[in-house]
Scaffold this active site. Structure first.
Site, short mmCIF file in Angstrom:
data_model
loop_
_atom_site.label_atom_id
_atom_site.label_comp_id
_atom_site.label_asym_id
_atom_site.label_seq_id
_atom_site.Cartn_x
_atom_site.Cartn_y
_atom_site.Cartn_z
CG HIS A 90 -1.98 1.02 1.17
ND1 HIS A 90 -1.73 2.35 1.42
CD2 HIS A 90 -3.29 0.94 0.84
CE1 HIS A 90 -2.85 3.03 1.25
NE2 HIS A 90 -3.81 2.20 0.89
CD GLU A 93 -5.37 1.46 -3.13
OE1 GLU A 93 -6.55 1.56 -2.80
OE2 GLU A 93 -4.44 1.47 -2.30
P1 PGA Z 1 -9.73 5.76 0.25
O1 PGA Z 1 -8.51 4.77 0.54
O2 PGA Z 1 -10.85 4.91 -0.25
O3 PGA Z 1 -10.02 6.39 1.59
O4 PGA Z 1 -9.26 6.74 -0.76
C1 PGA Z 1 -8.17 3.74 -0.35
C2 PGA Z 1 -6.93 3.08 0.13
O5 PGA Z 1 -6.05 3.72 0.71
O6 PGA Z 1 -6.76 1.87 -0.04
#
Ligand code: PGA
Length: 239
Positions: free
Chosen positions: A91, A158
């Site tokens: 992440h 992401e």
């Molecule tokens: P968010 O986070 O949905 O709050 O943008 C996603 C993540 O960090 O996996």
């Protein structure tokens, strides 16, 4: 095909929050959805998934090697003792703490050696001409130690500019990135499944799922708002 929804609760919630939230979510009838709940490690002992085959537990991290001298780390065996089936790896919030592509590749290997499914997060910091190079490097390195070419790795795209910002990435851009992840993995010999994560909410998920070539969503902030999160789950089921 079933949609995957991963709830990344991050460093939030309390024992009571998890007990209540998981009890509520276990009552959901999830027809075409598989839900993976990733609470902080310390709450895993309090979570019991009852009578709902569509729900699994995930962790937000895992050690990169089995070594009893790894202070503060958590091994696959420890996670499996609490029924953890998935783990989020790489992440951006962990990469920001210094996790490198190599370390992430080791975590992927450790997961596979121990029957835990890694959810491998990749994504660029900003939209620039060279930003997709970062994704190519992240994908290639993450796959380095996977020997079984029939294995289908699960990625989460992401983009950092969308995570927690309230600004969801536009669908064209998501499709471009997803396509790049697919092509890069194929060059290494792997088919993939890809999720999108970054400011998904109870409204924008519809167009993302409809217009983007993805297998599901990775959700941060919204997972803390149980009612809105359930709305999203119901919507996916009915859609
Ligand atoms: P968010 O986070 O949905 O709050 O943008 C996603 C993540 O960090 O996996």
């Amino acid at each position: 095909m079933d949609k995957l929804v991963v709830a990344n609760f991050k460093m939030n919630g309390s024992k009571d929050f998890y007990k209540a939230t998981i009890k509520t979510l276990c009552k959901e009838k999830l027809l075409d959805t598989k839900l993976i709940l990733c609470p902080p490690f310390v709450y895993l002992p309090y979570i019991k998934i009852r009578k709902n085959d569509a729900i699994s537990l995930g962790s937000q991290n895992i050690a990169s090697q089995i070594d009893g001298k790894s202070t503060g780390e958590t091994s696959p065996e420890m996670l499996k003792a609490f029924d953890v089936k998935y783990t989020i790896i790489g992440h951006s919030e962990r990469r920001a703490l210094g996790e490198t592509d190599d370390l992430i590749a080791n975590k992927v290997k450790l997961c596979l050696d121990n029957n835990i499914i890694p959810i491998i997060c990749v994504g660029e910091e900003k939209k620039t001409k060279t930003s997709f190079d970062m994704i190519i490097r992240q994908v290639k390195t993450a796959l380095l130690y996977i020997k079984d070419k029939d294995y289908v790795p699960l990625f989460a795209y992401e983009p950092l500019f969308s995570i927690g910002s309230g600004k969801v990435c536009d669908n064209d851009h998501i499709n471009k990135a997803v396509n790049l992840i697919e092509r890069t993995a194929l060059e290494s010999g792997f088919k993939t499944k890809i999720l999108y994560g970054g400011s998904v909410n109870e409204t924008n998920y519809k167009s993302i799922l409809k217009e983007c070539n993805i297998s599901g969503l990775l959700i941060g902030g919204l997972s803390l708002k149980v009612d809105k999160f359930r709305e999203l789950l119901k919507g996916i089921n009915n859609g």
